[in-house]
Write an enzyme that holds these catalytic residues in place. Sequence first.
Site, PDB file in Angstrom:
ATOM      1  N   GLY A 112     -26.920 -17.998   6.979  1.00 48.43           N
ATOM      2  CA  GLY A 112     -28.154 -17.462   6.419  1.00 48.43           C
ATOM      3  C   GLY A 112     -27.938 -16.069   5.874  1.00 48.43           C
ATOM      4  O   GLY A 112     -27.085 -15.317   6.354  1.00 48.43           O
ATOM      5  N   GLY A 113     -28.719 -15.711   4.854  1.00 41.89           N
ATOM      6  CA  GLY A 113     -28.566 -14.392   4.260  1.00 41.89           C
ATOM      7  C   GLY A 113     -27.155 -14.201   3.738  1.00 41.89           C
ATOM      8  O   GLY A 113     -26.623 -15.039   3.009  1.00 41.89           O
ATOM      9  N   ASP A 114     -26.529 -13.095   4.137  1.00 40.32           N
ATOM     10  CA  ASP A 114     -25.147 -12.823   3.711  1.00 40.32           C
ATOM     11  C   ASP A 114     -24.188 -12.964   4.879  1.00 40.32           C
ATOM     12  O   ASP A 114     -23.151 -12.299   4.917  1.00 40.32           O
ATOM     13  CB  ASP A 114     -25.048 -11.424   3.098  1.00 40.32           C
ATOM     14  CG  ASP A 114     -25.469 -10.330   4.078  1.00 40.32           C
ATOM     15  OD1 ASP A 114     -26.185 -10.636   5.044  1.00 40.32           O
ATOM     16  OD2 ASP A 114     -25.080  -9.160   3.876  1.00 40.32           O
ATOM     17  N   GLU A 115     -24.511 -13.846   5.809  1.00 36.94           N
ATOM     18  CA  GLU A 115     -23.675 -14.050   6.995  1.00 36.94           C
ATOM     19  C   GLU A 115     -23.025 -15.431   6.946  1.00 36.94           C
ATOM     20  O   GLU A 115     -23.689 -16.442   6.723  1.00 36.94           O
ATOM     21  CB  GLU A 115     -24.521 -13.916   8.257  1.00 36.94           C
ATOM     22  CG  GLU A 115     -23.715 -13.897   9.541  1.00 36.94           C
ATOM     23  CD  GLU A 115     -24.578 -13.607  10.756  1.00 36.94           C
ATOM     24  OE1 GLU A 115     -24.633 -12.428  11.172  1.00 36.94           O
ATOM     25  OE2 GLU A 115     -25.197 -14.543  11.287  1.00 36.94           O
TER      26      GLU A 115
END
Length: 215
Positions: A112-115
């Site tokens: 999720g996101g930039d992970e």
Amino acid sequence: AACNTGMRFAVFAVVAWLVGSLARAHAHESALARTDPLTGLANRRVFAEHLERALAQTSRIGRPSTVAILDLDDFKDVNDRQGHAEGDRVLQLVARTLSANLRSGDLVARFGGDEFAVLMPNTDADEAAIALERLLSAMRDTCALLAAVGATAGAVTAWWPPERPETLLGVADQQLYRAKQEARGRVMVAKWPEGPGKPPWAQRTALDARTDSYD
């Protein structure tokens, strides 16, 4: 008779088409449920399944597995300055770079996101550190074409499984936080369990003892 035969053939054709369409729709829905729609990488659910299998193998054959979490540095600036469309392009580029620089037996997922999370079966801490440094370097070089972003990684190498696989994700996340605090763009790897304790399968043959090291 010819008319009846033609009608039966038409009915069979329609039924076959409907069955095929339903099968394709079901396969498509199943794929969506197991992949990240933006990057096409595995999602958290698939990662958890592979992690359980890797830890079972670790317990069975006595070879470690490493779990890593990668977080992009300064990614928020990309969204703020260049827009979310450009941010999505960066995430897609990162996904392709990760996939291209991992072994066939490894797995990368978007959490999720930039992970992102990486599972490396049959990989000890030293090997994982080298592989992750190579990944971060490749990501910096590739992303430089779009935006000045890098990545930081926290990882944990498990010599035998914890009671709950999620424990390893928590340790990797702690290592990521420490790395972010000390110096971004680096790799920090922990070992599970901590300390000199021996795993249950430490009774090995003389040949195994000569070919493997658990220190």
